[in-house]
Structure formats: C-alpha cells, structure tokens
Design a protein around this motif. Structure first.
Motif, PDB file in Angstrom:
ATOM      1  N   TYR A 257       0.841  -1.194   0.000  1.00 52.72           N
ATOM      2  CA  TYR A 257       0.000   0.000   0.000  1.00 52.72           C
ATOM      3  C   TYR A 257       0.876   1.244   0.000  1.00 52.72           C
ATOM      4  O   TYR A 257       1.670   1.451   0.919  1.00 52.72           O
ATOM      5  N   ALA A 322      -3.438   5.412  -2.936  1.00 53.66           N
ATOM      6  CA  ALA A 322      -4.462   6.324  -2.411  1.00 53.66           C
ATOM      7  C   ALA A 322      -3.780   7.565  -1.867  1.00 53.66           C
ATOM      8  O   ALA A 322      -2.577   7.561  -1.618  1.00 53.66           O
ATOM      9  N   GLU A 400     -10.454  13.284  -6.632  1.00 54.70           N
ATOM     10  CA  GLU A 400     -10.572  11.859  -6.967  1.00 54.70           C
ATOM     11  C   GLU A 400     -10.899  11.656  -8.441  1.00 54.70           C
ATOM     12  O   GLU A 400     -10.331  10.803  -9.117  1.00 54.70           O
ATOM     13  N   ASP A 408      -8.023   8.383   0.711  1.00 55.69           N
ATOM     14  CA  ASP A 408      -8.313   7.477   1.838  1.00 55.69           C
ATOM     15  C   ASP A 408      -8.241   8.195   3.184  1.00 55.69           C
ATOM     16  O   ASP A 408      -8.910   7.810   4.129  1.00 55.69           O
ATOM     17  N   VAL A 421     -10.101   8.393   8.412  1.00 56.91           N
ATOM     18  CA  VAL A 421      -9.855   7.364   7.393  1.00 56.91           C
ATOM     19  C   VAL A 421     -11.199   7.021   6.780  1.00 56.91           C
ATOM     20  O   VAL A 421     -12.140   6.701   7.512  1.00 56.91           O
ATOM     21  N   ARG A 422     -11.313   7.105   5.468  1.00 56.46           N
ATOM     22  CA  ARG A 422     -12.618   6.923   4.815  1.00 56.46           C
ATOM     23  C   ARG A 422     -13.130   5.487   4.984  1.00 56.46           C
ATOM     24  O   ARG A 422     -12.377   4.526   4.858  1.00 56.46           O
ATOM     25  N   SER A 425     -12.397   2.402   2.479  1.00 57.78           N
ATOM     26  CA  SER A 425     -11.133   2.653   1.785  1.00 57.78           C
ATOM     27  C   SER A 425     -10.242   1.428   1.895  1.00 57.78           C
ATOM     28  O   SER A 425     -10.428   0.585   2.774  1.00 57.78           O
ATOM     29  N   ARG A 426      -9.267   1.358   0.991  1.00 58.68           N
ATOM     30  CA  ARG A 426      -8.353   0.220   0.998  1.00 58.68           C
ATOM     31  C   ARG A 426      -7.577   0.168   2.312  1.00 58.68           C
ATOM     32  O   ARG A 426      -7.271  -0.908   2.816  1.00 58.68           O
ATOM     33  N   LEU A 427      -7.297   1.325   2.883  1.00 57.10           N
ATOM     34  CA  LEU A 427      -6.580   1.368   4.156  1.00 57.10           C
ATOM     35  C   LEU A 427      -7.383   0.668   5.245  1.00 57.10           C
ATOM     36  O   LEU A 427      -6.881  -0.159   5.995  1.00 57.10           O
ATOM     37  N   ARG A 428      -8.678   0.988   5.285  1.00 53.93           N
ATOM     38  CA  ARG A 428      -9.547   0.302   6.262  1.00 53.93           C
ATOM     39  C   ARG A 428      -9.563  -1.198   6.007  1.00 53.93           C
ATOM     40  O   ARG A 428      -9.437  -2.002   6.920  1.00 53.93           O
TER      41      ARG A 428
END
Ligand code: GDP
Ligand code: IMO
Ligand code: MG
Length: 441
Positions: A257, A322, A400, A408, A421-422, A425-428
């Motif tokens: 990431y 992101a 975006e 994110d 943190v959205r 999102s990929r982070l989540r």
C-alpha cells in the motif's frame, strides 16, 4: 501489511503527521532517504515533536530503522535520540552501518557550494546533504561503520579535504589540527552509537519474515527528487517510492500500500520553478493561515494552489494507491480557492510536467474556482465524512475524479485526532486483513 508514506509535492506535505497517525497499525518504521534536511512534525497528546533523522513512527512503533540510503549527522542524531528518550519513548532504534556520515565540514561545504552557484543557488537547508551524497558517489564518503575506526576517519577526512580544498582552504578545516580534532569527535560519537548500528537490511527482512507490519516513511517529495524533480532545484537523493528499496534494501514488490501525501494546496522552501505559486495578498493570507515557515530552517515557505497535473505525474511515478490530503482545515479559511486543472501550451493541453525552464515559462495554467468551506468543527466522536461541509466534499470529489485514485485519509488539523480514514477505503480494508492475519499467527 507493508506500507509506504510519500510526499507528492515539494516536501512538507504532512508526511510526519500521517506516518505518526498510521504508526499504531505498524510495528516497524523505516526512513530510507535524506537526512537532517527533513523536518517532520508530529503533534501527539498535545505535545509537538520535530523529527529530522528518526522516523516519525517512533512514538508508537516497536522498532525504528535509519536505513542505508540516509545521510546522518551523528551528533544531531544523538541529540534527537536523547530528546526522544526524555519524552518517554522506548522504541528500539537501529542505524544502518552503511548510511553515510554528515560531518561539520560537509555543512561548511554546503554553504560554500551555494555561494559558488550564485544565481543558480538552490536555497539548501545547509545541513550538508549535497556534499555528503557527492562523497558517497565519489566513493570517498564516511559510513557509520567507519566511525568505529579512528584511522579510517582520518584517511577519509584527508581525502575529502584534498578533493575539495579549493572550497575549504579559507575555512577552519584548512588547519590539519582542526581536521584531526574533528576525526576524534566523530570517532567518539560513533562509538557511542555502536550499540544501535546494524546491517539493517537483514533486520528489516527478519521482521518481515516474522510477520511484522512495516511502514516506510519518505522524506522530501517527488518534485525534489534528484532525477524526476525540478533539477537543479532539488535535493541530492531520490524521493520517489523506488528509493525505498535502495535506501533500505527491502524489495518494493512486497509493498502492499503506497499512500501519497499531498497538501490541499502547495508549498515550497528554497528556489526553483513553482507553477501555481501565489504572490501578493492571497499568498500572504495562505502563508499566515498555514503558519508556513520551514520546520528545519524557519524560512517562510512559498505557497500556491493545488496543482493537479503535477500530482497526476507524482501518482504515476510513485505507483500511489491512495491519497492523504492534509491541511483541508487551513485551505477552507481562504477568501477564495483555486485549483490548477490543466497545463496548456500553444492552446493545447499537455500531459506532462515540463522540466526545462524555457518550456515551463511557455505553459499556461487553467484554473477552476472552488467555494471556500470555512472552519471545520469536529463533533464529540471526532469527524464523520458526511458531517464535513458540502464544498469540501466537492473539492475531494474533484481530486478523486481528476486523478483517478481515492482519497483514503483526510487531515483536518495537526493532531492525531484531527484525522479521518474513509469508510470502505483500501486502508480500512487492509487493516481488517492485518487484524485477521494477526489473529491467525
Ligand atoms: P513533512 O515534512 O511532510 O512531515 O511536513 P512538515 O511537518 O514539515 O510540515 C507540515 C506542517 O503541517 C506541520 O507543522 C504539521 O503539524 C502541519 N499539519 C499536517 N497536517 C495538517 C493538517 O491537516 N492541518 C493543519 N492545520 N496542520 C497540519
Ligand atoms: P521534508 O522531509 C521541504 C529543499 C530545500 C532546498 C532543496 C535542497 O521535511 O519534506 P538540501 O538541503 O536537501 O540540499 O536542499 O530541497 N528541501 C526540502 N523542502 N521539505 C523537505 O523535507 C526538504 N528537504 C530539502 O529547501 O530547496
Ligand atoms: Mg518537513
């Protein structure tokens, strides 16, 4: 999870803040480029920390690494380590034996080179960065491990002095006794750092094999990269994601990431092209609202509007997954907000960032106006995306849509708590994967 945090503009995007925010999810934090030119500010539990050499993940990660790609002033490092310990931080600090050493003589050389450059002076941070990387590539540099041998230090200092005598002859270093005493001081500080020195590339790999999550923190930003930035107004190392591999030994293919950090506007310290730079009242307003003065040098930062074509380039070059957009709180307070959406040349859009000054002077910028959203308030439970102002949503949507990757992380203040943190999102999602992984270990 293996993550990387990188600056996408001219540095000072808020990488320190974002790295610290993410560090609760990581066990190891690694710096891989630059040196004391970096200034990374972290505000945690109401206290302000300024990191120059130590990774900004230090407040919460078990292990922090200063990688081989760095250039390190060992005296400054000792001071930074002491300050960190005083604040109660217990992370294990590892320093690459192969990182290069910035000596006081390199700092003098940095200032001397700037005078010789004259009109082309860069406005460096005077931290000895350029001269130290010069010596590294000239294969005359002093590595951290060399500090353990008085003879090697003496020999290398003599070689460097002889190679650069024309710049040093009217300084204190023209005196052999001063060079000798400097060698002694370097040996002393080197010996004090010996317990922290490692072949860090091996340790990073060990940590990886043990299933630890690792966060790489870039210094500077894409437009200061020695190869792809606005040369010669750049730093002397690579700041792109790829530098992570060479500056730490860890393979880039294993990074899950890449989070690119961008300010909601732009800032730059030092000389060189800055297409969206704001002069006059609006520039002053933005500088004052954002307290835009350098973390390392205290110099006023030049400021300007967000530059979408430049960000598009940085995203491509760093393979960014992101974005983290910082200082949305600051930008919202402006009387008006503009965003550069296209670079035009001879009436046609161009899809690259020119790096020739002639060509840069020929481009015209297209802007769109955005309505300011004013101050942002958090409710008791922090922020929810839905509760943020409509106009800010529009700004984020525009970023975006134009850049084709998600935002994110939204940063609305200098503290950890001012961060969102959205959902989805990929982070989540990656965090959930990590938690699952941890459970099965
Ligand atoms: P770095 O070099 O990329 O780590 O950034 P610096 O620390 O040099 O500069 C960023 C400055 O902005 C620091 O003073 C941070 O505390 C501050 N900062 C970061 N994110 C935000 C944000 O979202 N809002 C506000 N108001 N300040 C922020
Ligand atoms: P962080 O990690 C902003 C700039 C200097 C100068 C040029 C060369 O905090 O984002 P150098 O001392 O590296 O030879 O200076 O690069 N510069 C930075 N600007 N943030 C930084 O780091 C910087 N590191 C170097 O101002 O223009
Ligand atoms: Mg900085």
């Amino acid at each position: 999870m293996i993550g990387a945090v990188l600056g996408l503009q001219f540095g000072d995007e808020g990488k320190g803040k974002i790295t610290d925010f993410l560090s609760s999810r990581f066990q190891v934090s690694v710096r891989f480029n630059g040196g004391g030119n970096a200034g990374h500010t972290v505000v945690a539990n109401g206290k302000k920390f300024k990191f120059h050499l130590i990774p900004s993940g230090s407040l919460r990660c078990e292990t922090v690494v200063l990688g081989n790609g760095m250039v390190i002033d060992p005296h400054a490092l000792v001071e930074e380590m002491e300050n960190l310990r005083k604040s109660g931080c217990t992370s294990r600090i590892l320093i690459s034996k192969m990182a290069h050493v910035v000596t006081p003589m390199h700092k003098v050389l940095d200032m001397k080179e700037e005078t010789v450059r004259s009109k082309l002076s860069i406005g460096t941070t005077a931290q000895g960065i350029g001269p130290t990387y010069e010596d590294k590539y000239a294969r005359t540099g002093i590595r951290m491990v060399d500090l353990l041998s008085p003879d090697i230090i003496e020999q290398k200092i003599e070689t460097i002095y002889r190679m650069k005598e024309s710049l040093l002859k009217d300084t204190e270093y023209s005196d052999p006794a001063r060079r000798h005493s400097m060698a002694g001081e370097l040996n002393k500080v080197g010996v004090s750092l010996m317990p922290f020195m490692e072949y860090t590339e091996l340790e990073i790999f060990r940590q990886y094999k043990a299933g630890k999550s690792i966060l790489f923190e870039g210094a500077q930003g894409t437009m200061l990269d020695i190869d792809f930035g606005m040369y010669p107004f750049v730093t002397s190392s690579n700041a792109l994601a790829g530098a992570l591999s060479l500056g730490s030994g860890f393979p880039f293919r294993k990074v899950d990431y890449v989070l690119g950090v961008a300010k909601a506007y732009m800032s730059r310290v030092g000389s060189g092209p800055f297409p969206t730079e704001l002069q006059g009242d609006a520039g002053n307003q933005l500088r004052e609202l954002g307290h835009e003065y350098g973390t390392t040098t205290g110099r006023p930062r030049r400021v300007g509007w967000l530059d979408i074509p430049m960000l598009r380039y940085s995203i491509m070059m760093n393979d960014v997954d992101a974005l983290a957009i910082t200082r949305l709180d600051t930008l919202g307070l402006m009387d008006n907000i503009r965003v550069c959406t296209r670079y035009m040349k001879d009436g046609q859009e161009i899809d690259y960032v020119p790096r020739s000054f002639d060509e840069l002077s020929q481009i015209e910028l297209e802007y769109i106006d955005i309505k300011p959203w004013g101050a942002v308030k958090a409710s008791d439970g922090g922020y929810s995306y839905q509760s943020l102002p409509e106009e800010m949503h529009r700004y984020i949507n525009l970023i975006e849509e134009r850049l084709g990757i998600p935002v994110d992380v939204i940063s609305l203040g200098e503290g950890r708590e001012n961060t969102l943190v959205r959902e989805g999102s990929r982070l989540r999602n990656l965090e959930e994967v990590q938690q699952e992984h941890d459970r099965t270990l």
